[in-house]
Enzyme design. Structure first.
Site, PDB file in Angstrom:
ATOM      1  CG  ASP A 138      72.818  86.323  82.678  1.00  0.00           C
ATOM      2  OD1 ASP A 138      72.859  86.602  83.892  1.00  0.00           O
ATOM      3  OD2 ASP A 138      73.743  85.750  82.083  1.00  0.00           O
TER       4      ASP A 138
ATOM      5  CG  ASP B 236      78.565  82.533  85.961  1.00  0.00           C
ATOM      6  OD1 ASP B 236      77.579  81.944  85.487  1.00  0.00           O
ATOM      7  OD2 ASP B 236      78.800  83.743  85.756  1.00  0.00           O
TER       8      ASP B 236
HETATM    9  C1  GLA Z   1      76.567  85.256  83.019  1.00  0.00           C
HETATM   10  C2  GLA Z   1      75.901  83.923  83.257  1.00  0.00           C
HETATM   11  C3  GLA Z   1      76.605  82.839  82.459  1.00  0.00           C
HETATM   12  C4  GLA Z   1      76.605  83.194  80.997  1.00  0.00           C
HETATM   13  C5  GLA Z   1      77.227  84.559  80.791  1.00  0.00           C
HETATM   14  C6  GLA Z   1      77.077  85.023  79.363  1.00  0.00           C
HETATM   15  O1  GLA Z   1      77.830  85.289  83.590  1.00  0.00           O
HETATM   16  O2  GLA Z   1      75.877  83.616  84.618  1.00  0.00           O
HETATM   17  O3  GLA Z   1      75.979  81.594  82.667  1.00  0.00           O
HETATM   18  O4  GLA Z   1      75.282  83.183  80.516  1.00  0.00           O
HETATM   19  O5  GLA Z   1      76.633  85.539  81.623  1.00  0.00           O
HETATM   20  O6  GLA Z   1      77.620  86.263  79.157  1.00  0.00           O
END
Ligand code: GLA
Length: 742
Positions: A472, A542
């Site tokens: 990420d 997300d």
């Molecule tokens: C980002 C990612 C999510 C999750 C969060 C965790 O927003 O896109 O899928 O992994 O971080 O903090």
């Protein structure tokens, strides 16, 4: 796995041979350089001592020599540099060692070689007429997939450094009456929103937020372009392009007064002037291009085929159905929470469990997004038996195990920030604007590259049963500044961050060629082909609301392949929306990409539980090979604003297909149906059509012809009618070839 291509971009320090002798005008005749794929051709005109001219990119003709004829514009250079008569649509602008702003690039030869049976590389050598400076255009033709890529490598041997203001990957002048640009606009939660507009005089620019890291925040580095008419799925000339670059980018579309459209694509020159020492080279990322004479459906399929074969890790291997812990547990878990999720996932038929954020940090436990990022030690309180226990537990239940990292970033409240303040990107003496309570590490610094590699390496070493990493990157660069770069080279940060990242990716893939890696950046903020080639898939958004996902995935799959499009069933309502959607609708949407789940599986009960098991089984057995390896045909656009959408995937041999149809927000009176015309079938074959994923309450098919057979010809001409009348009704039909009925 096929070996990954080496990083396409590097700031090379080559001991290049000294300058070419100064150009002499020659009387050598002009020649045609034709770079071809199965159906397309890029045609250039080359004459020693003269600029290389652009003649054509599009459908392959049977008479390339005719491009020698007079009557073409002779001012369309293949790679225009600032100088002479070139002031607009520049691929290159720089200041020479002596302060001169003028560069005149002329043809100095070319080389062609087959890289394998699909790829042929042509290197067109250009040189300045006055200074020891060269540009090589590396153009690779991917024959079967009808894709070409181009990058430029600049080298000089001037007596002192030069200053490169702008160096594009490609410059393309196209000729038509009018141009319709499709691009993919968006931000967190609504990535890849398709927008189509007619280009009018003046520059149209697509770029990201100019803040690095999150390449696709604001606009994705890709586009489609239809000539003369708005893009249609099955007809008309369409170009598609994508820049393989995970940093600031800029693609300019500039129609001129002579009906030529100039497309200039590359790294964004914004605050990025590059000081290049004598003997150094600068290489651009690849610009990926394809052309379709039969609409944008084929342009997408070209890119999908190309990506699976050449620019995606393990593009020939099926992806597992996974459960990700994020929306089901967020930061609030202990060992029991996770083992229960694993038990429930196993009972559903899920194939992999991924532990998301929250598993690390002890001095500053990662119990929320305000602390612990950077401290990659397992949190003893939450997970006293560490990761190995969980990974073994998953494997004992027949699940693979994956884990989340965000190695490029750090919370101010972390041991890492305390120990290495000099590793943080920051303008000296100023505060860093906060985003998600975290800062960005300076990947221009080799020590930071080593650290980021070590985070990956150490995490994988937590258990031999870790076979998947979710990588990420949750914020952009603001208030730029690097302690590693000298005062005169602070403008290098934007590009050096990306080359530093690619260096780490290269090391990761050299050591871990088989591991599955998901590309994530606050959802889909780093979906670009530069990063994707190191990854197996990307986290699309997300936003897991299935209605929104229909639009996001439709946009994403214009350019990027469905096999890589992570698409999860989440709770409804969830953190994104108050809307309650049926589980069937959520599954039917997620099953059109790489299916996964992101919720507490124990919350699925009763009819829904039986349905979920069946839907997962249907995906694994029937849908997966078609979605992940078949041809995508888009049937009804969710952007058409009538509240419906439909798409299908057809096996390469046309013996099977799966069709997805969604009612997003339409009300039809009782008795009315949603009529859809399938595409891509073999008209001569006879198919049995089966309604999969029946509604768990009614167990009734929405398709009157369920389990009956009809010909591909009939299906494509007469269409099918589906009783999905109400908002969030949906259908998944499976078509399989049967011997024709006598
Ligand atoms: C980002 C990612 C999510 C999750 C969060 C965790 O927003 O896109 O899928 O992994 O971080 O903090």
């Amino acid at each position: 796995m096929k070996p990954l291509l080496a990083s396409t971009l590097a700031i090379l320090c080559l001991a290049a041979t000294p300058s070419h002798a100064q150009t002499r005008k020659t009387n050598a005749p002009a020649q045609i350089l034709e770079i071809t794929t199965a159906d397309t051709a890029l045609v250039l005109l080359a004459k020693p001592g003269a600029p290389v001219l652009f003649r054509h990119y599009g459908a392959k003709t049977n008479d390339p020599r005719a491009f020698l004829n007079k009557g073409y514009r002779d001012d369309l250079e293949a790679y225009p540099a600032l100088g002479g008569a070139n002031f607009a649509n520049l691929a290159l602008s720089l200041t020479h060692a002596d302060g001169s702003l003028t560069t005149e690039l002329v043809y100095a030869g070319h080389d062609t070689r087959a890289l394998d049976d699909d790829r042929q590389e042509t290197i067109v050598h250009l040189k300045d007429t006055l200074y020891p400076l060269t540009v090589d255009l590396h153009i690779t033709a991917f024959k079967t997939e009808n894709v070409i890529t181009q990058r430029a490598i600049l080298t000089h041997h001037e007596p002192a450094p030069i200053r490169v203001e702008n160096i594009a990957s490609a410059s393309l002048p196209l000729q038509a009456g009018s141009y319709y640009l499709t691009h993919f606009h968006g931000a967190w939660g609504h990535e890849m929103q398709l927008t189509e507009e007619k280009l009018t005089p003046g520059d149209k620019v697509i770029e990201n937020t100019r803040q690095g890291v999150q390449t696709a925040m604001s606009d994705n580095p890709s586009f489609m372009l239809a000539l003369d008419h708005p893009a249609d799925e099955t007809s008309g000339e369409v170009y598609a392009g994508a820049l393989a670059w995970s940093g600031n980018f800029k693609i300019i579309f500039s129609p001129d007064e002579l009906e030529t459209l100039h497309i200039t694509a590359g790294m964004n020159p914004f605050a990025s002037a590059r000081i290049l020492a004598p003997g150094e080279s600068l290489q651009t990322p690849d610009m990926i291009l394809t052309y379709s004479a039969t609409g944008r459906g084929q342009a997408s399929r070209n890119l999908h085929d190309w990506a699976r074969r050449h620019s995606l890790a393990h593009g020939d291997q099926p992806r597992p159905v996974l459960l990700n812990s994020w929306e089901g547990a967020y930061f609030n878990f202990d060992e029991k929470t996770l083992t229960t999720m694993i038990d429930n996932a196993a009972a559903l038929g899920i194939e992999m469990f991924v532990l998301d954020d929250g598993w690390f940090g002890n001095k500053y436990p990662r119990d929320n997004d305000r602390a612990g990022l950077g401290d990659w030690q397992v949190n003893n309180k939450k997970l006293p038996r560490a990761i190995a226990y969980l990974a073994d537990y998953a494997v004992s239940k027949n699940l693979r195990f994956g884990i989340w990292i965000e190695p490029e970033m750090v919370n101010p409240k972390s041991e890492l920030a305390e120990q290495h303040p000099d590793w943080i990107i920051k303008s000296p003496g100023r505060d860093i604007p906060q985003r998600r309570n975290q800062w960005v590490l300076d990947l221009a610094n080799p020590a930071v590259q080593d650290f980021v590699f070590k985070v990956f390496d150490d995490t994988v070493s937590l258990s031999p049963n870790i076979t998947y990493i979710k990588w990420d990157a949750n914020r952009p660069i603001l208030s730029p500044g690097s302690t590693h770069l000298s005062a005169g080279k602070q403008t290098h940060l934007w590009q050096d961050y990306v080359t530093g990242l690619y260096n780490v990716y290269d090391r990761v893939r050299a050591k871990y060629p088989n591991i599955t890696i998901q590309l994530c950046s606050s959802g889909g903020a780093r979906v670009d082909y530069g990063a994707l080639k190191y990854h197996d898939e990307f986290w699309t958004s997300d936003n897991t609301n299935a209605v929104d996902r229909v639009l996001i995935q439709y946009g994403a799959n214009m350019i990027y392949p469905p096999i890589a499009t992570a698409s999860h069933v989440s709770a409804s309502p969830n953190h994104q929306t108050g809307m309650t959607l049926p589980l069937k609708f959520r599954f039917d949407v997620a099953s059109s990409g790489r299916l996964g789940m992101e919720l507490q599986p124990k919350d699925i009960t009763g009819d829904d539980l039986a349905f979920a098991k069946t839907a997962i089984q249907n995906y694994k057995q029937t849908i997966r090979p078609l979605v992940q390896f078949g041809d995508l045909h888009r049937l009804v656009s969710p952007y058409a604003n009538d509240g419906r959408a439909a798409l299908m995937y057809v096996a390469k041999d046309k013996t099977q297909a799966v069709l997805f149809a969604y009612n997003l927000h339409h009300f039809l009176p009782r008795g009315f149906t949603f009529a859809i015309k399938p595409r891509g079938l073999d008209p001569a074959k006879t198919y049995e059509v089966t309604d999969l994923n029946l509604n768990p309450k009614t167990q009734k098919s929405v398709f009157p012809g369920n389990n009956k057979t009809c010909t591909g010809d009939y299906l494509m001409k007469a269409g099918i009618n589906l009783a999905i009348r109400l908002p969030h009704d949906s259908a998944v039909l499976y078509l399989v070839e049967k011997a024709a009925k006598k």
